[in-house]
Design an enzyme around this catalytic site. Structure first.
Site, PDB file in Angstrom:
ATOM      1  N   ASP A  24       3.147  -6.502   3.336  1.00 40.56           N
ATOM      2  CA  ASP A  24       2.770  -5.419   4.258  1.00 40.56           C
ATOM      3  C   ASP A  24       3.089  -5.805   5.693  1.00 40.56           C
ATOM      4  O   ASP A  24       2.319  -5.546   6.608  1.00 40.56           O
ATOM      5  CB  ASP A  24       1.286  -5.063   4.078  1.00 40.56           C
ATOM      6  CG  ASP A  24       0.868  -3.861   4.925  1.00 40.56           C
ATOM      7  OD1 ASP A  24       1.754  -3.087   5.337  1.00 40.56           O
ATOM      8  OD2 ASP A  24      -0.340  -3.716   5.200  1.00 40.56           O
ATOM      9  N   HIS A  78       0.818  -1.218   0.000  1.00 34.41           N
ATOM     10  CA  HIS A  78       0.000   0.000   0.000  1.00 34.41           C
ATOM     11  C   HIS A  78       0.849   1.266   0.000  1.00 34.41           C
ATOM     12  O   HIS A  78       1.853   1.370   0.690  1.00 34.41           O
ATOM     13  CB  HIS A  78      -1.050   0.008   1.104  1.00 34.41           C
ATOM     14  CG  HIS A  78      -0.537   0.004   2.508  1.00 34.41           C
ATOM     15  ND1 HIS A  78      -0.164   1.156   3.156  1.00 34.41           N
ATOM     16  CD2 HIS A  78      -0.358  -1.001   3.395  1.00 34.41           C
ATOM     17  CE1 HIS A  78       0.206   0.846   4.389  1.00 34.41           C
ATOM     18  NE2 HIS A  78       0.114  -0.449   4.562  1.00 34.41           N
ATOM     19  N   HIS A 101       3.724   2.594  12.712  1.00 33.54           N
ATOM     20  CA  HIS A 101       2.888   3.792  12.911  1.00 33.54           C
ATOM     21  C   HIS A 101       3.558   4.840  13.798  1.00 33.54           C
ATOM     22  O   HIS A 101       2.854   5.678  14.378  1.00 33.54           O
ATOM     23  CB  HIS A 101       1.517   3.434  13.506  1.00 33.54           C
ATOM     24  CG  HIS A 101       0.688   2.546  12.627  1.00 33.54           C
ATOM     25  ND1 HIS A 101      -0.564   2.096  13.007  1.00 33.54           N
ATOM     26  CD2 HIS A 101       0.917   2.006  11.407  1.00 33.54           C
ATOM     27  CE1 HIS A 101      -1.062   1.332  12.039  1.00 33.54           C
ATOM     28  NE2 HIS A 101      -0.180   1.256  11.071  1.00 33.54           N
ATOM     29  N   GLU A 127      -4.838   1.993   2.653  1.00 41.32           N
ATOM     30  CA  GLU A 127      -4.973   0.810   3.506  1.00 41.32           C
ATOM     31  C   GLU A 127      -5.174   1.206   4.953  1.00 41.32           C
ATOM     32  O   GLU A 127      -5.935   0.591   5.682  1.00 41.32           O
ATOM     33  CB  GLU A 127      -3.721  -0.077   3.374  1.00 41.32           C
ATOM     34  CG  GLU A 127      -3.823  -1.434   4.091  1.00 41.32           C
ATOM     35  CD  GLU A 127      -3.422  -1.392   5.560  1.00 41.32           C
ATOM     36  OE1 GLU A 127      -3.795  -2.332   6.300  1.00 41.32           O
ATOM     37  OE2 GLU A 127      -2.762  -0.444   6.004  1.00 41.32           O
ATOM     38  N   GLU A 128      -4.473   2.281   5.385  1.00 44.26           N
ATOM     39  CA  GLU A 128      -4.397   2.587   6.820  1.00 44.26           C
ATOM     40  C   GLU A 128      -5.717   3.036   7.426  1.00 44.26           C
ATOM     41  O   GLU A 128      -6.034   2.669   8.558  1.00 44.26           O
ATOM     42  CB  GLU A 128      -3.330   3.664   7.075  1.00 44.26           C
ATOM     43  CG  GLU A 128      -1.902   3.226   6.787  1.00 44.26           C
ATOM     44  CD  GLU A 128      -1.407   2.119   7.711  1.00 44.26           C
ATOM     45  OE1 GLU A 128      -2.178   1.675   8.571  1.00 44.26           O
ATOM     46  OE2 GLU A 128      -0.251   1.696   7.551  1.00 44.26           O
ATOM     47  N   ASP A 160       6.197   0.363   6.768  1.00 47.06           N
ATOM     48  CA  ASP A 160       4.741   0.299   6.570  1.00 47.06           C
ATOM     49  C   ASP A 160       4.286   1.438   5.680  1.00 47.06           C
ATOM     50  O   ASP A 160       3.967   2.502   6.173  1.00 47.06           O
ATOM     51  CB  ASP A 160       4.060   0.333   7.936  1.00 47.06           C
ATOM     52  CG  ASP A 160       2.566   0.095   7.858  1.00 47.06           C
ATOM     53  OD1 ASP A 160       2.073  -0.324   6.795  1.00 47.06           O
ATOM     54  OD2 ASP A 160       1.883   0.337   8.876  1.00 47.06           O
TER      55      ASP A 160
END
Lengths: 460, 460
Positions: free
Chosen positions: B356, B282, B426, B328-329, B294
């Protein structure tokens, strides 16, 4: 009635089978749980690397590491803790090295080097000479005295990046560092500069041992490692102008051997005290970093294996020893001494496991043993699958336990993920912050679980 | 003559067998060699993370990432490159958050927080209230309105360190972040502070998506993550005095949906162009770091799979697509859109692979498929053993390709070593320097090798 008895027998057998196989699974689960929630490896490693630091044989750091690890083992309630005396070499780096490339026009560019362990120093004012790049000893021999005499030899064969296991690439590139000075001195070179054994490009020189073999002192030439980035720079500058000069100065010195020790702790076996199992790593390190991956990790994991046995109430049937070997890096005197003493005392070592490949996620073990022994050990592999351990292969064990090789003792090495090991190996970034707590603790648990199985079932 | 013919036939069969089995091994060896010596993943990732940076849906970074990846795909000589339009949510963090703990005596201690994605802001002057610690929604319900109303709820259930795969621990702790505000609002809480989903102790708050479900706007309370170190501190201070207050201020805002795109590149199959294989990651990321692990990794690895096919002259029989999914997030709109379009166009997707789970050493794959399909795929596992790939298991695939699930398409996820993923997930340290070049490139090669096999043999 007959059928009833048979039925009961079957039930009992089935039950005992289940209990026995569940027991291994349960114990191993407890070992991992305890290591991950109440491990001591990480705390110990922080002290060893940040409070003691580097531990080159013969240094104050090595001496303090002996004292401190013995004190920590003394606290664990083992049956015996002792120091095994061993004389070790003492090589000291001295003041930081200095080097530059000098163009024909006299312009200089500083580069990052470090003396290789065991090297002689340069003269007090350094060495300046033309420099010639080679990739192997064949190229060197082809240049011969005519091409080499009075020059510095620059070994610049990189670690092969397409070998999947970087330890294989290290093995293939290592002759440059270990024998480069010896070979170049044959043709009258005045020094050697060796590309660092590092699989990536960065600015750090990586030290490591080298040897002059039986060369007389007068023939010994200084040897240094250069960072991979600076090796690329030097190579490029040589391609642009092969008349450039290289200057380096290093201040290292070899002293007489000094007294040191292997540190040993033991839980004596309850049923077969004369069958010995060893778990260990090496206490010494190179001097540039803090010896975190190499091999502080192996030291604290091995100590924690015995602590976990005590903590979990696992009372081994066989005798288990943690051995913290001195002087793996530049002499292997500790490994040699331990094996000599084991032989002299007729100690039957059935198994020895070393952790000396870094504190990365454990992938499994490499076993140095015969096929029958390997076949038996490989039966345990499924017990490790829940812990993402899939690698049980025949191969090398470890430089220290390797001295115990006698055709019957099973030797093993922990096999952590190998990809990043040479990013830190023998360099100044081999420090505590390069260690992941979970990965370290998973390694400890993996080692403890294997020792639990060896103790329970013996080596067949 | 008859015998001669038979002999020749046998020789030919043996030869073609050997060639065929050697061919897979040789091709896979070439793929790894090329990825490790002439890969593009790392260079692409450096640009994506350091020149573009974070790529939250609706941000300028996301827009630039769409443009740049399309440009890069355009250079590869694929058969088709296009943008697939998709509307995405736009949530913006605004000015950096601020928070402190206030003792009864009025002494304040600053702590590190960040708004959770999708959260409402606090009032302009922030929220200050008593704070109550809970570990799960049962404890919350037991406290009820009497215990919660007017207070801030502090969710402090750590990720379980003794689960071997941290993704399992993430799964078990994630309800606090996703539903914590929704649940707490039932009892009149004025805000929630959630322990960061990080398996280690450090000072970084980790964001991530949360949802108010169908709560009316007036009932929505601000939600923030607190670093694990500060969660420990806050918990300790609450134990010493449960009358302390917590203050936080955050400035985030939800905007209307904006136009964005999935980026798609395709090599059309030579024999079975109507059988589609997808490889993807993503393109969007959270806003605190640069979205390196990520999922910049998944983006550049997937792009490099197609580049490797071109570079090595592998002409797929089936159509292979790289799909860089948007959003995606915080919405999964890109994955949803791609699956909708595939269905609308009656495209027969036989296989979809997502990366991912970070750029760490690849360990294998997780397959979401039926047992018969898995049995066939598992036969390829030995081909990967020389590359230290041992993990072929049934399990989850990826959040984006998951939308293609229909009972026949085989879905897969790359399974890199999982131990350090949540150190960066994140958070502001998910940056380029957290990526190891070799590990990244090994992942690319592992993905390309699997796609090569799926293309050659199809899915049975």
């Amino acid at each position: 009635m007959h059928i009833h008895k048979l039925f009961i027998l079957i039930v009992l057998l089935a039950f005992s089978n289940t209990v026995s196989s569940q027991t291994d699974e349960t114990v191993i689960k407890d070992i991992y749980h305890t290591s991950l929630t109440n491990g001591k490896s990480y705390e110990w490693l922080e002290y060893l690397t940040k409070q003691i630091g580097s531990r080159l044989s013969g240094s104050l750091g090595a001496e303090r590491a002996v004292t401190w690890t013995k004190e920590e083992l003394d606290k664990l309630g083992l049956d015996r803790v002792w120091l095994q005396p061993v004389m070790v070499p003492k090589w000291v780096r001295g003041a930081k090295e200095y080097a530059y490339i000098e163009s024909a026009a006299g312009k200089t560019t500083s580069v990052n080097i470090c003396a290789l362990g065991g090297s002689v120093p340069t003269p007090a004012l350094g060495v300046k000479a033309n420099i010639v790049e080679v990739h192997d000893f064949e190229q060197l021999a082809a240049l011969g005295t005519a091409g080499i005499e009075g020059k510095i030899v620059f070994y610049n064969r990189p670690m092969q990046t397409d070998l999947i296991n970087p330890f294989d690439a290290y093995g293939k590139a290592g002759d440059q560092r270990r024998q480069g000075a010896f070979e170049a001195s044959k043709y009258g070179a005045v020094g050697v500069i060796v590309r660092s054994l590092n699989s990536r490009l960065d600015d750090l020189p990586h030290t490591g041992n080298m040897s002059y073999r039986d060369l007389p002192e007068s023939k010994r030439i200084p040897a240094a490692a250069i960072s991979t980035n600076d090796a690329e720079l030097l190579s490029t500058m040589l391609k642009l102008d092969d008349n450039i000069k290289f200057y380096f100065k290093q201040n290292c010195k070899q002293f007489n051997d000094v007294q040191s020790y292997n540190v040993i702790g033991q839980i004596t076996g309850s049923q077969f005290p004369d069958e010995y199992m060893v778990v260990g790593g090496h206490l010494d390190s190179w001097d540039l970093g803090d010896g975190a991956h190499d091999d502080g990790v192996g030291v604290v994991q091995s100590m924690d294996v015995l602590r976990l046995f005590k903590e979990l109430g696992i009372k081994p049937k066989r005798t288990i020893r943690v051995v913290l070997f001195m002087n793996e890096e530049n002499g292997s005197r500790g490994g040699t001494k331990y094996a000599e003493e084991a032989k002299r005392n007729n100690e039957n070592h059935i198994f020895a496991l070393e952790s000396d490949s870094g504190g990365f996620t454990p992938r499994g073990f490499s076993f140095d043993c015969n096929d029958a022994q390997f076949g038996n050990i490989a039966q345990w592999e499924p017990l490790f699958k829940p812990y993402l351990i899939h690698y049980f292969e025949k191969g090398e064990s470890g430089a220290d336990v390797g001295h115990l090789k006698n055709g019957t003792t099973v030797l093993a090495g922990l096999f952590p993920d190998p990809q990043r090991y040479f990013d830190y190996h023998h360099a100044s970034n081999d420090t505590f912050d390069a260690i992941d707590k979970r990965e370290l603790e998973l390694g400890t648990a993996t080692m403890a679980s294997l020792l639990y199985l060896v103790d329970k079932y013996g080596i067949k």
